[in-house]
Design a protein around this motif. Structure first.
Motif, mmCIF file in Angstrom:
data_model
loop_
_atom_site.group_PDB
_atom_site.id
_atom_site.type_symbol
_atom_site.label_atom_id
_atom_site.label_comp_id
_atom_site.label_asym_id
_atom_site.label_seq_id
_atom_site.Cartn_x
_atom_site.Cartn_y
_atom_site.Cartn_z
ATOM 1 N N MET A 103 49.826 33.747 51.113
ATOM 2 C CA MET A 103 48.467 33.637 50.600
ATOM 3 C C MET A 103 48.056 35.154 50.004
ATOM 4 O O MET A 103 47.361 35.150 48.796
ATOM 5 N N ALA A 104 48.527 36.170 50.273
ATOM 6 C CA ALA A 104 48.259 37.405 49.690
ATOM 7 C C ALA A 104 48.728 37.410 48.219
ATOM 8 O O ALA A 104 48.202 37.660 47.069
ATOM 9 N N GLU A 105 50.031 36.761 47.966
ATOM 10 C CA GLU A 105 50.313 36.661 46.747
ATOM 11 C C GLU A 105 49.515 35.728 45.745
ATOM 12 O O GLU A 105 49.379 35.903 44.650
ATOM 13 N N VAL A 106 49.401 34.514 46.305
ATOM 14 C CA VAL A 106 48.305 33.734 45.559
ATOM 15 C C VAL A 106 46.932 34.439 45.390
ATOM 16 O O VAL A 106 46.610 34.338 44.094
ATOM 17 N N LEU A 107 46.324 35.044 46.149
ATOM 18 C CA LEU A 107 45.238 35.824 45.887
ATOM 19 C C LEU A 107 45.449 36.689 44.738
ATOM 20 O O LEU A 107 44.511 36.970 43.752
ATOM 21 N N ARG A 108 46.486 37.581 44.687
ATOM 22 C CA ARG A 108 46.746 38.530 43.688
ATOM 23 C C ARG A 108 46.946 37.693 42.407
ATOM 24 O O ARG A 108 46.287 38.087 41.250
ATOM 25 N N SER A 109 47.693 36.499 42.046
ATOM 26 C CA SER A 109 47.705 35.870 41.099
ATOM 27 C C SER A 109 46.462 35.091 40.521
ATOM 28 O O SER A 109 46.121 35.122 39.396
ATOM 29 N N LEU A 110 45.708 34.903 41.553
ATOM 30 C CA LEU A 110 44.255 34.089 41.055
ATOM 31 C C LEU A 110 43.688 35.176 40.584
ATOM 32 O O LEU A 110 42.949 35.033 39.546
ATOM 33 N N ARG A 111 43.365 36.496 40.829
ATOM 34 C CA ARG A 111 42.545 37.558 40.518
ATOM 35 C C ARG A 111 43.064 38.006 39.206
ATOM 36 O O ARG A 111 42.092 38.243 38.330
ATOM 37 N N GLN A 112 44.357 37.872 38.873
ATOM 38 C CA GLN A 112 45.062 38.105 37.347
ATOM 39 C C GLN A 112 44.841 37.040 36.506
ATOM 40 O O GLN A 112 45.416 37.053 35.188
ATOM 41 N N GLY A 113 44.587 35.752 36.975
ATOM 42 C CA GLY A 113 44.343 34.491 36.095
ATOM 43 C C GLY A 113 45.983 33.978 35.756
ATOM 44 O O GLY A 113 46.015 33.456 34.834
ATOM 45 N N GLU A 114 46.689 34.237 36.673
ATOM 46 C CA GLU A 114 48.219 33.796 36.509
ATOM 47 C C GLU A 114 48.466 32.547 37.088
ATOM 48 O O GLU A 114 49.687 32.140 36.840
ATOM 49 N N VAL A 115 47.477 31.589 37.469
ATOM 50 C CA VAL A 115 47.742 30.618 38.302
ATOM 51 C C VAL A 115 47.347 29.318 37.451
ATOM 52 O O VAL A 115 46.192 29.213 37.187
ATOM 53 N N ALA A 116 48.171 28.501 37.028
ATOM 54 C CA ALA A 116 47.971 27.246 36.006
ATOM 55 C C ALA A 116 47.379 26.204 36.915
ATOM 56 O O ALA A 116 46.273 25.664 36.364
ATOM 57 N N ASP A 117 47.809 26.251 38.041
ATOM 58 C CA ASP A 117 47.151 24.861 38.968
ATOM 59 C C ASP A 117 46.722 25.804 40.309
ATOM 60 O O ASP A 117 47.532 25.652 41.451
#
Length: 239
Positions: free
Chosen positions: A1-15
Motif C-alpha cells: 500500500m505504501a508503494e501504491v500511495l507513492r505512485s498515486l501521489r506522483q500520478g504514475e497509476v493508470a488504473d
C-alpha cells in the motif's frame, strides 16, 4: 500500500482502482465523491464494472453501507452481506445478492463534520477483513481525504492518481438526477427530499436505472402527477 500511495501521489497509476484493489487484496474498489445536497455520491474510480453497478444500485435505492458511511462518518464493515439483518437494508440486500455482491466495506472520506466521499471495497464474503487490510484501507482513505481537501499536488487534472481535478463533481453524470428532482418537486408541490424519494421509488418499481428515469423526466417524456395517477407519459399512458 505504501508503494501504491507513492505512485498515486506522483500520478504514475493508470488504473488507480485496480492498483488499490490489488494492494488491499479485495475483489474491487470504488471511490465516490459527494455531489449534491442530498447527499449523493458520484463514482470517480471503479474496478471492476461490478463495483459501478453496485454503486448505482445504492444510489437508486438510497440505502446501503455507502450512504450509511457518509451519513455517520464511520466505516461500515460488512464483509458478508448474508449475515446482515434483512431489515437493515431491505431493498438492497436481495438486489446485491442477485447482482453477485457478497461483501462490502465502506470507509468515509472526511474530517470531523466535513464529508468528501466514500471508499467502497467489494469482498468475497468468505472471510473478514484482516487487521492489515483495515489499516491499509484507513491509510488510503486518509490520503485521499487529504488530497481532495488540499487540492492535491500538481493539480494537472489528467485523471490519474491524485494528480487530477479535485473540484466537487457537481457537473458529472448525476446532474440529471438533481435536475429531475427539482422538476418533480415543482410538479408535485413537495420538498426536494420527497421528490427524490418518488424518483427512486419509480426507478425501483420499474427496474430501470435511476439515471434513465431522470433523463426521461428532464426530456419531458415522463411527468409525475399525483399519488393516484402516478407518473405519466405525454401520450397519456403510464410512465
Amino acid at each position: 500500500m505504501a508503494e501504491v500511495l507513492r505512485s498515486l501521489r506522483q500520478g504514475e497509476v493508470a488504473d488507480p482502482a485496480c492498483a488499490c484493489a490489488r494492494a488491499l487484496g479485495v475483489e474491487g474498489v470504488v471511490l465516490s465523491l459527494l455531489a449534491g445536497p442530498d447527499p449523493t455520491t458520484e463514482p470517480v474510480w471503479c474496478h471492476p464494472e461490478l463495483g459501478a453497478r453496485f454503486e448505482e444500485l445504492q444510489f437508486t435505492l438510497g440505502e446501503g453501507p455507502g450512504p450509511d458511511a457518509v451519513r455517520t462518518g464511520s466505516p461500515v464493515v460488512e464483509p458478508d452481506l448474508g449475515r446482515v439483518r434483512p431489515e437493515r437494508w431491505p431493498a438492497l440486500l436481495p438486489a446485491a445478492h442477485e447482482l453477485g455482491v457478497h461483501g462490502v466495506c465502506c470507509f468515509p472520506l472526511g474530517i470531523g463534520a466535513i464529508r468528501v466521499g466514500v471508499l467502497t471495497l467489494l469482498c468475497d464474503g468468505d472471510r473478514r477483513l484482516s487487521g492489515q487490510q483495515y489499516t491499509d484501507a484507513t491509510a488510503l482513505t486518509a490520503a485521499l481525504t487529504g488530497a481532495f481537501l488540499n487540492g492535491g499536488p500538481g493539480g494537472g487534472g489528467n485523471g490519474r492518481g491524485f494528480d487530477m481535478s479535485l473540484d466537487p463533481p457537481a457537473g458529472l453524470r448525476r446532474a440529471v438526477v438533481h435536475q429531475a428532482t427539482g422538476m418533480i418537486s415543482v410538479q408535485l408541490g413537495v420538498a426536494m427530499a420527497e421528490a427524490l424519494l418518488r424518483l427512486r421509488a419509480h426507478a425501483y418499481g420499474s427496474e430501470r436505472p435511476l439515471g434513465e428515469i431522470a433523463a426521461d423526466v428532464v426530456a419531458r417524456r415522463l411527468r409525475f402527477e399525483d399519488d393516484v395517477s402516478g407518473p405519466q407519459s405525454p401520450d397519456g399512458g403510464k410512465g
